[in-house]
Design a protein around this motif. Sequence first.
Motif, PDB file in Angstrom:
ATOM      1  N   LEU A 126       0.842  -1.198   0.000  1.00  0.00           N
ATOM      2  CA  LEU A 126       0.000   0.000   0.000  1.00  0.00           C
ATOM      3  C   LEU A 126       0.875   1.245   0.000  1.00  0.00           C
ATOM      4  N   SER A 127       0.380   2.322  -0.586  1.00  0.00           N
ATOM      5  CA  SER A 127       1.098   3.596  -0.525  1.00  0.00           C
ATOM      6  C   SER A 127       1.099   4.103   0.910  1.00  0.00           C
ATOM      7  N   LYS A 128       1.960   5.069   1.195  1.00  0.00           N
ATOM      8  CA  LYS A 128       2.028   5.655   2.530  1.00  0.00           C
ATOM      9  C   LYS A 128       0.663   6.186   2.965  1.00  0.00           C
ATOM     10  N   GLY A 129      -0.006   6.864   2.065  1.00  0.00           N
ATOM     11  CA  GLY A 129      -1.312   7.418   2.395  1.00  0.00           C
ATOM     12  C   GLY A 129      -2.358   6.347   2.669  1.00  0.00           C
ATOM     13  N   MET A 130      -2.349   5.285   1.854  1.00  0.00           N
ATOM     14  CA  MET A 130      -3.330   4.221   2.052  1.00  0.00           C
ATOM     15  C   MET A 130      -3.027   3.414   3.309  1.00  0.00           C
ATOM     16  N   GLN A 131      -1.752   3.296   3.672  1.00  0.00           N
ATOM     17  CA  GLN A 131      -1.418   2.667   4.957  1.00  0.00           C
ATOM     18  C   GLN A 131      -2.000   3.472   6.109  1.00  0.00           C
ATOM     19  N   GLY A 132      -1.875   4.805   6.016  1.00  0.00           N
ATOM     20  CA  GLY A 132      -2.423   5.672   7.058  1.00  0.00           C
ATOM     21  C   GLY A 132      -3.930   5.548   7.167  1.00  0.00           C
ATOM     22  N   LEU A 133      -4.604   5.480   6.022  1.00  0.00           N
ATOM     23  CA  LEU A 133      -6.054   5.329   6.015  1.00  0.00           C
ATOM     24  C   LEU A 133      -6.454   3.966   6.584  1.00  0.00           C
ATOM     25  N   TYR A 134      -5.721   2.934   6.230  1.00  0.00           N
ATOM     26  CA  TYR A 134      -6.028   1.592   6.753  1.00  0.00           C
ATOM     27  C   TYR A 134      -5.830   1.533   8.264  1.00  0.00           C
ATOM     28  N   GLN A 135      -4.773   2.164   8.756  1.00  0.00           N
ATOM     29  CA  GLN A 135      -4.559   2.205  10.200  1.00  0.00           C
ATOM     30  C   GLN A 135      -5.716   2.896  10.919  1.00  0.00           C
ATOM     31  N   MET A 136      -6.262   3.928  10.301  1.00  0.00           N
ATOM     32  CA  MET A 136      -7.393   4.619  10.912  1.00  0.00           C
ATOM     33  C   MET A 136      -8.633   3.724  10.926  1.00  0.00           C
ATOM     34  N   ILE A 137      -8.814   2.933   9.868  1.00  0.00           N
ATOM     35  CA  ILE A 137      -9.929   1.992   9.842  1.00  0.00           C
ATOM     36  C   ILE A 137      -9.776   0.959  10.962  1.00  0.00           C
ATOM     37  N   LEU A 138      -8.563   0.467  11.157  1.00  0.00           N
ATOM     38  CA  LEU A 138      -8.318  -0.464  12.268  1.00  0.00           C
ATOM     39  C   LEU A 138      -8.616   0.194  13.610  1.00  0.00           C
ATOM     40  N   PHE A 153      -1.283  12.083  10.120  1.00  0.00           N
ATOM     41  CA  PHE A 153      -1.442  12.817   8.864  1.00  0.00           C
ATOM     42  C   PHE A 153      -0.161  12.845   8.035  1.00  0.00           C
ATOM     43  N   ASP A 154       0.906  12.252   8.558  1.00  0.00           N
ATOM     44  CA  ASP A 154       2.204  12.304   7.901  1.00  0.00           C
ATOM     45  C   ASP A 154       2.163  11.573   6.561  1.00  0.00           C
ATOM     46  N   GLY A 155       2.529  12.266   5.493  1.00  0.00           N
ATOM     47  CA  GLY A 155       2.615  11.654   4.171  1.00  0.00           C
ATOM     48  C   GLY A 155       1.296  11.473   3.454  1.00  0.00           C
ATOM     49  N   LEU A 156       0.205  11.988   4.011  1.00  0.00           N
ATOM     50  CA  LEU A 156      -1.103  11.833   3.377  1.00  0.00           C
ATOM     51  C   LEU A 156      -1.370  12.992   2.419  1.00  0.00           C
ATOM     52  N   ASP A 157      -1.894  12.674   1.245  1.00  0.00           N
ATOM     53  CA  ASP A 157      -2.298  13.768   0.368  1.00  0.00           C
ATOM     54  C   ASP A 157      -3.603  14.372   0.899  1.00  0.00           C
ATOM     55  N   VAL A 158      -4.011  15.476   0.336  1.00  0.00           N
ATOM     56  CA  VAL A 158      -5.119  16.234   0.895  1.00  0.00           C
ATOM     57  C   VAL A 158      -6.420  15.431   0.901  1.00  0.00           C
ATOM     58  N   ILE A 159      -6.640  14.593  -0.102  1.00  0.00           N
ATOM     59  CA  ILE A 159      -7.881  13.820  -0.182  1.00  0.00           C
ATOM     60  C   ILE A 159      -7.925  12.754   0.904  1.00  0.00           C
ATOM     61  N   ARG A 161      -6.128  12.708   3.632  1.00  0.00           N
ATOM     62  CA  ARG A 161      -6.113  13.369   4.940  1.00  0.00           C
ATOM     63  C   ARG A 161      -7.524  13.762   5.361  1.00  0.00           C
ATOM     64  N   LYS A 162      -8.306  14.280   4.423  1.00  0.00           N
ATOM     65  CA  LYS A 162      -9.684  14.644   4.738  1.00  0.00           C
ATOM     66  C   LYS A 162     -10.510  13.416   5.097  1.00  0.00           C
ATOM     67  N   LYS A 163     -10.254  12.290   4.432  1.00  0.00           N
ATOM     68  CA  LYS A 163     -10.964  11.048   4.768  1.00  0.00           C
ATOM     69  C   LYS A 163     -10.629  10.596   6.181  1.00  0.00           C
ATOM     70  N   VAL A 164      -9.333  10.655   6.534  1.00  0.00           N
ATOM     71  CA  VAL A 164      -8.885  10.234   7.858  1.00  0.00           C
ATOM     72  C   VAL A 164      -9.531  11.093   8.943  1.00  0.00           C
ATOM     73  N   ILE A 165      -9.527  12.404   8.731  1.00  0.00           N
ATOM     74  CA  ILE A 165     -10.115  13.314   9.714  1.00  0.00           C
ATOM     75  C   ILE A 165     -11.616  13.091   9.830  1.00  0.00           C
ATOM     76  N   ALA A 166     -12.280  12.891   8.697  1.00  0.00           N
ATOM     77  CA  ALA A 166     -13.724  12.652   8.715  1.00  0.00           C
ATOM     78  C   ALA A 166     -14.060  11.373   9.475  1.00  0.00           C
TER      79      ALA A 166
END
Length: 298
Positions: A126-138, A153-159, A161-166
Amino acid sequence: MKVNNLQKTIDGQAILEEINFSLNPQEIVGLVGRNGSGKTTLFRTLAGHYLLDGGEVTIAGMDLAKAVEQKTQLFYIDELDNFLKYYSLKKINEFYRLAYPKFDQDRYLALLKENEFHQRMSYRRLSKGMQGLYQMILAISSEANYLLLDEPFDGLDVIVRKKVIALLLDHLATHENCSIMIASHNLVELEGIIDRVLLLKGKSIVKDYSLEQMREHARKLQLVFRRKGVPAFVKEQAKLLSIQGRVVTVIFEEYTPELADQLKALEPVVMEELPLSLEDLFEANLRQEKMGSQGGKV
């Protein structure tokens, strides 16, 4: 959760000393400090990856060192040293269902589908951003009451990052016992979502700000005085952000009408209020230099 006089020493060096704070339900707390200040060490110690060298961490009055079953109330992934990279999402899911008795499998699967993850995917691919999103899902699927998030939020693109925060904000809104603690260098992003900020400096928590109270009581001012130098009153009451010629920019953390009158009595040529940000508080409190180097307390 309450942290009382937490202390941690590594290789004979004190990293954390006299750490005291609490996490309250329905609250997002930011943990801010310079590089190497001990933020990750604090998270690792809270999560039980490191043993305490002093003090205690309690949940519902129970000491985590003794009531080990309470550790399922904590969620933390060590970004620098985690096991996820060796496994598929399916295998990771199996681990977390075993580790967290209340793991919400239905929500987990729904979020995977919504974000186009597949259980057969390898975490490391997974890309850095998708790893971050997956960790948030966990994190939110774990149903743990305390989420410890280190640079989410480290290494996440704006899209992304907004998903993670939401995801975070939606989870907090629907879980009345949940508390979230975030360590991040992205102070602009952090300021928009946190309720409190803890400033870590010199091995201890030196400030515990409620952002609502900070905005009510603190002021950032730009001052210009007729004479060179900074008046003694300003030196005693304010924290310096910058000096450019005779233009002095400072923060008053407790700005009262009486203090304003005392400032006006100094007859500044310019006395202008500026927008105050979390980044300003970070800079004013965590600089090491003294006033002669245009840093630290005035």
